[in-house]
Design a protein around this motif. Structure first.
Motif, PDB file in Angstrom:
ATOM      1  N   ASP A   1       0.827  -1.210   0.000  1.00 27.43           N
ATOM      2  CA  ASP A   1       0.000   0.000   0.000  1.00 27.43           C
ATOM      3  C   ASP A   1       0.861   1.259   0.000  1.00 27.43           C
ATOM      4  N   GLN A   2       1.925   1.239   0.764  1.00 24.05           N
ATOM      5  CA  GLN A   2       2.813   2.393   0.819  1.00 24.05           C
ATOM      6  C   GLN A   2       3.566   2.573  -0.503  1.00 24.05           C
ATOM      7  N   VAL A   3       3.933   1.460  -1.151  1.00 29.76           N
ATOM      8  CA  VAL A   3       4.597   1.538  -2.450  1.00 29.76           C
ATOM      9  C   VAL A   3       3.618   2.101  -3.480  1.00 29.76           C
ATOM     10  N   LEU A   4       2.353   1.662  -3.414  1.00 32.07           N
ATOM     11  CA  LEU A   4       1.334   2.194  -4.335  1.00 32.07           C
ATOM     12  C   LEU A   4       1.173   3.700  -4.150  1.00 32.07           C
ATOM     13  N   ALA A   5       1.134   4.147  -2.913  1.00 31.94           N
ATOM     14  CA  ALA A   5       1.005   5.583  -2.643  1.00 31.94           C
ATOM     15  C   ALA A   5       2.204   6.338  -3.217  1.00 31.94           C
ATOM     16  N   LEU A   6       3.384   5.769  -3.082  1.00 39.16           N
ATOM     17  CA  LEU A   6       4.588   6.388  -3.623  1.00 39.16           C
ATOM     18  C   LEU A   6       4.522   6.456  -5.155  1.00 39.16           C
ATOM     19  N   LEU A   7       4.054   5.379  -5.779  1.00 38.26           N
ATOM     20  CA  LEU A   7       3.921   5.355  -7.239  1.00 38.26           C
ATOM     21  C   LEU A   7       2.903   6.389  -7.714  1.00 38.26           C
ATOM     22  N   GLU A   8       1.800   6.512  -6.985  1.00 41.76           N
ATOM     23  CA  GLU A   8       0.795   7.532  -7.333  1.00 41.76           C
ATOM     24  C   GLU A   8       1.394   8.927  -7.267  1.00 41.76           C
ATOM     25  N   LYS A   9       2.187   9.165  -6.239  1.00 43.02           N
ATOM     26  CA  LYS A   9       2.824  10.470  -6.080  1.00 43.02           C
ATOM     27  C   LYS A   9       3.766  10.740  -7.250  1.00 43.02           C
ATOM     28  N   MET A  10       4.503   9.716  -7.672  1.00 43.71           N
ATOM     29  CA  MET A  10       5.429   9.872  -8.794  1.00 43.71           C
ATOM     30  C   MET A  10       4.673  10.175 -10.091  1.00 43.71           C
ATOM     31  N   VAL A  11       3.528   9.520 -10.297  1.00 41.57           N
ATOM     32  CA  VAL A  11       2.718   9.783 -11.488  1.00 41.57           C
ATOM     33  C   VAL A  11       2.217  11.221 -11.452  1.00 41.57           C
ATOM     34  N   LYS A  12       1.743  11.655 -10.291  1.00 43.13           N
ATOM     35  CA  LYS A  12       1.235  13.025 -10.152  1.00 43.13           C
ATOM     36  C   LYS A  12       2.337  14.044 -10.442  1.00 43.13           C
ATOM     37  N   GLN A  13       3.539  13.792  -9.929  1.00 41.81           N
ATOM     38  CA  GLN A  13       4.659  14.694 -10.177  1.00 41.81           C
ATOM     39  C   GLN A  13       4.950  14.798 -11.673  1.00 41.81           C
ATOM     40  N   ARG A  14       4.890  13.669 -12.357  1.00 37.12           N
ATOM     41  CA  ARG A  14       5.166  13.680 -13.794  1.00 37.12           C
ATOM     42  C   ARG A  14       4.065  14.386 -14.575  1.00 37.12           C
ATOM     43  N   ARG A  15       2.828  14.254 -14.143  1.00 37.38           N
ATOM     44  CA  ARG A  15       1.741  14.978 -14.816  1.00 37.38           C
ATOM     45  C   ARG A  15       1.929  16.489 -14.661  1.00 37.38           C
ATOM     46  N   ASP A  16       2.328  16.899 -13.474  1.00 37.43           N
ATOM     47  CA  ASP A  16       2.610  18.326 -13.248  1.00 37.43           C
ATOM     48  C   ASP A  16       3.760  18.789 -14.134  1.00 37.43           C
ATOM     49  N   SER A  17       4.795  17.962 -14.231  1.00 35.68           N
ATOM     50  CA  SER A  17       5.951  18.316 -15.061  1.00 35.68           C
ATOM     51  C   SER A  17       5.556  18.436 -16.528  1.00 35.68           C
ATOM     52  N   ILE A  18       4.707  17.538 -16.997  1.00 36.83           N
ATOM     53  CA  ILE A  18       4.257  17.587 -18.396  1.00 36.83           C
ATOM     54  C   ILE A  18       3.595  18.921 -18.680  1.00 36.83           C
ATOM     55  N   LYS A  19       2.730  19.352 -17.765  1.00 35.77           N
ATOM     56  CA  LYS A  19       2.043  20.625 -17.956  1.00 35.77           C
ATOM     57  C   LYS A  19       3.051  21.770 -18.043  1.00 35.77           C
TER      58      LYS A  19
ATOM     59  N   GLY B   1       7.023  25.050 -23.920  1.00 33.76           N
ATOM     60  CA  GLY B   1       7.343  24.675 -25.289  1.00 33.76           C
ATOM     61  C   GLY B   1       8.404  23.598 -25.400  1.00 33.76           C
ATOM     62  N   ARG B   2       8.539  22.757 -24.385  1.00 34.90           N
ATOM     63  CA  ARG B   2       9.541  21.682 -24.377  1.00 34.90           C
ATOM     64  C   ARG B   2       8.844  20.335 -24.525  1.00 34.90           C
ATOM     65  N   GLN B   3       8.297  20.074 -25.709  1.00 35.84           N
ATOM     66  CA  GLN B   3       7.506  18.874 -25.947  1.00 35.84           C
ATOM     67  C   GLN B   3       8.331  17.594 -25.781  1.00 35.84           C
ATOM     68  N   GLU B   4       9.633  17.623 -26.141  1.00 38.25           N
ATOM     69  CA  GLU B   4      10.455  16.412 -26.025  1.00 38.25           C
ATOM     70  C   GLU B   4      10.572  15.978 -24.568  1.00 38.25           C
ATOM     71  N   LEU B   5      10.654  16.937 -23.644  1.00 40.11           N
ATOM     72  CA  LEU B   5      10.711  16.591 -22.223  1.00 40.11           C
ATOM     73  C   LEU B   5       9.348  16.102 -21.722  1.00 40.11           C
ATOM     74  N   ALA B   6       8.286  16.709 -22.242  1.00 35.27           N
ATOM     75  CA  ALA B   6       6.938  16.269 -21.875  1.00 35.27           C
ATOM     76  C   ALA B   6       6.710  14.833 -22.346  1.00 35.27           C
ATOM     77  N   ASP B   7       7.197  14.505 -23.530  1.00 27.24           N
ATOM     78  CA  ASP B   7       7.052  13.137 -24.052  1.00 27.24           C
ATOM     79  C   ASP B   7       7.807  12.135 -23.185  1.00 27.24           C
ATOM     80  N   LYS B   8       8.998  12.517 -22.720  1.00 27.16           N
ATOM     81  CA  LYS B   8       9.789  11.637 -21.846  1.00 27.16           C
ATOM     82  C   LYS B   8       9.036  11.385 -20.536  1.00 27.16           C
TER      83      LYS B   8
END
Length: 150
Positions: free
Chosen positions: A48-66, A72-79
């Motif tokens: 459960d704690q690992v899942l929470a950590l993974l969710e946090k990592m996904v959220k961080q990446r979604r924020d970074s994509i935005k 205007g850095r689409q290549e980084l958003a794609d990564k």
């Protein structure tokens, strides 16, 4: 070691054998985050704690994509998007919005929530039921709108 951490370790070995650099890099980030949390808190994380950590990592990446798209850095958003796909492979199957709304309605009825002031009570019961299977931000917005109309 809990099953999810074992699976991530095994996938790292497979990625190394397959010379899949993108997958290997993301898996190493996951394992480093797990290890860091275990060292900081002097505990061994359960699934459960690992899942929470993974969710946090996904959220961080979604924020970074935005932010990358705004800059205007689409290549980084794609990564970042590629990393999200790899991270989501370890999360349980996501709920569709109809199922999420049904669970929210069920929790509101079970807690006897009667308005926005009961938001915390509803979210406290809801969170463990949907952890890893739905976006908590989206769930929070749905609960708020349902409680406003109660």
């Amino acid at each position: 070691m809990p099953a999810l951490k074992d699976r991530i370790q095994d996938d790292m070995k497979s990625a190394m054998r397959a010379k899949d650099k993108a997958r290997l890099g993301t898996i190493r980030l996951i394992l480093a985050a797990i290890k860091q949390k275990e060292i900081d808190e002097r505990i061994s994380l359960d699934d459960d704690q690992v899942l929470a950590l993974l969710e946090k990592m996904v959220k961080q990446r979604r924020d970074s994509i935005k932010h990358y798209q705004d800059a205007g850095r689409q290549e980084l958003a794609d990564k970042e998007q590629e990393e999200i796909v790899i991270l989501q492979a370890y999360l349980p199957e996501q709920m569709d919005s109809a199922k999420l709304e049904a669970v929210i309605a069920e929790v509101i009825a079970a807690t006897g929530a009667s308005g926005p002031q009961d938001m915390g009570k509803v979210m406290g019961v809801l969170k463990p039921r949907i952890q890893g299977r739905a976006d908590m931000g989206q769930a929070s917005q749905l609960v708020k709108s349902k409680l406003s109309s109660v």
